[in-house]
Motif scaffolding. Sequence first.
Motif, mmCIF file in Angstrom:
data_model
loop_
_atom_site.group_PDB
_atom_site.id
_atom_site.type_symbol
_atom_site.label_atom_id
_atom_site.label_comp_id
_atom_site.label_asym_id
_atom_site.label_seq_id
_atom_site.Cartn_x
_atom_site.Cartn_y
_atom_site.Cartn_z
ATOM 1 N N ALA A 178 -30.426 20.728 60.170
ATOM 2 C CA ALA A 178 -28.872 21.079 60.533
ATOM 3 C C ALA A 178 -28.014 21.104 59.205
ATOM 4 C CB ALA A 178 -28.349 19.947 61.440
ATOM 5 N N ALA A 179 -28.426 20.188 58.334
ATOM 6 C CA ALA A 179 -27.564 20.204 56.906
ATOM 7 C C ALA A 179 -27.834 21.546 56.214
ATOM 8 C CB ALA A 179 -27.979 18.921 56.144
ATOM 9 N N VAL A 225 -26.956 20.282 67.792
ATOM 10 C CA VAL A 225 -28.040 20.648 66.707
ATOM 11 C C VAL A 225 -28.362 19.163 66.046
ATOM 12 C CG1 VAL A 225 -28.448 21.708 64.593
ATOM 13 C CG2 VAL A 225 -27.030 23.004 66.245
ATOM 14 N N PHE A 226 -27.354 18.323 66.009
ATOM 15 C CA PHE A 226 -27.667 17.017 65.238
ATOM 16 C C PHE A 226 -28.283 16.081 65.997
ATOM 17 C CE2 PHE A 226 -24.740 18.557 61.735
ATOM 18 C CZ PHE A 226 -25.491 17.992 60.632
ATOM 19 N N SER A 227 -28.044 16.348 67.133
ATOM 20 C CA SER A 227 -28.671 15.401 68.342
ATOM 21 C C SER A 227 -29.922 15.762 69.182
ATOM 22 C CB SER A 227 -27.459 14.920 69.319
ATOM 23 O OG SER A 227 -27.317 16.107 70.335
ATOM 24 N N ASP A 237 -19.366 16.030 59.183
ATOM 25 C CA ASP A 237 -19.611 14.809 58.144
ATOM 26 C C ASP A 237 -20.021 13.655 58.817
ATOM 27 O OD1 ASP A 237 -19.021 16.375 56.047
ATOM 28 O OD2 ASP A 237 -16.826 15.757 55.931
ATOM 29 N N TRP A 238 -19.297 13.255 59.853
ATOM 30 C CA TRP A 238 -19.945 12.041 60.728
ATOM 31 C C TRP A 238 -21.572 12.337 61.144
ATOM 32 C CZ3 TRP A 238 -21.344 11.861 65.945
ATOM 33 C CH2 TRP A 238 -21.059 10.476 66.596
ATOM 34 N N SER A 239 -21.677 13.531 61.591
ATOM 35 C CA SER A 239 -23.011 13.701 62.175
ATOM 36 C C SER A 239 -24.097 13.738 61.042
ATOM 37 C CB SER A 239 -22.980 15.158 62.798
ATOM 38 O OG SER A 239 -22.281 15.211 64.151
#
Length: 316
Positions: A5-6, A230-232, A307-309
């Motif tokens: 994701a990053a 995407v992050f989860s 940013d939190w993700s």
Amino acid sequence: MRTFAAAALAGPPFPARHNGHAGEVGRQSVRWAVGLGLVSGADAARRLDRADAAGLAGRACPDARPEPLRLLTDLFTWLFAFDDSCDDDELGRAPGRLAPVVGRLLDVLDLRGGPASAAVTAAGPAGAALHDLCRRVRAHGGPRPLLDFTNHLRDYLLALLWEAANRERHRVPGVAEYLQMRRHTGGVRPSFTLTDLAYGGGPDPARRADPVVAGLDDLATDLVCWCNDVFSYAKERRLGGDGHNLVVVLTGASGGDERSGLAEAARRFNSGLDAYLRLESELLAGADPDLLRFVAARRSWIRGSYDWSLGARRYG
């Protein structure tokens, strides 16, 4: 997945900021949840700690004073706790069992923060906490934010029934259907309402109905939700997953594999961010102070959720 994701998602080109009151507000929010019985037991408390509601609120609303930041944090706490409760009881997979719970919470929303009634008691701790949120929005914001807040939460609760019906039938929604319903299942719109309230209110209703303003709000909502998907995704896949993730929906629609679904989800986020920036540029030409605050709040949300993700233990 965090590494993918990053690397694949374009970082929103807005400054990363954090509210200095978030730490204390987070501790207050946990005491609020425990005191109302919204969170009970070590496992629930541990999940709430991993969710880091105050961390998300502090990034999404970096300029808020402690009181409105606390209101936003408490909403996140409620959303995370209710989501976990549905998972624990498998209500999210049983629309017939979820419907009475949703019905009781809708009764609470119908009070619109007014005097408590038997409806609050019947809805249990989730209802008591929801009524407290509505009461505080009524006290601090007046009728317009209150109506927006309760209407958006009504949409959220009804969208949960849509998800539960899909799960019961092992159904993956189509792309257009999912994109529309995801705007409601994410709980982003009531959160936007509290963010606008923290900054003195958003544009008046006539301006909010302008297609460009409404389009910007939709895009901001989409970007927050797609980033979350995407992050989860890895955690959801590990836990058995279902059809309510952008990666799964795009994979099913194309008939491709997981890798292509992830790539398409990232491409969609990046394309959406480009569209947001173009629309924002159009909107900011000659914008008044209310509109400037509205845009600043959406910028903080897009950047803050990203940013939190990146560090969210909830997805670990």
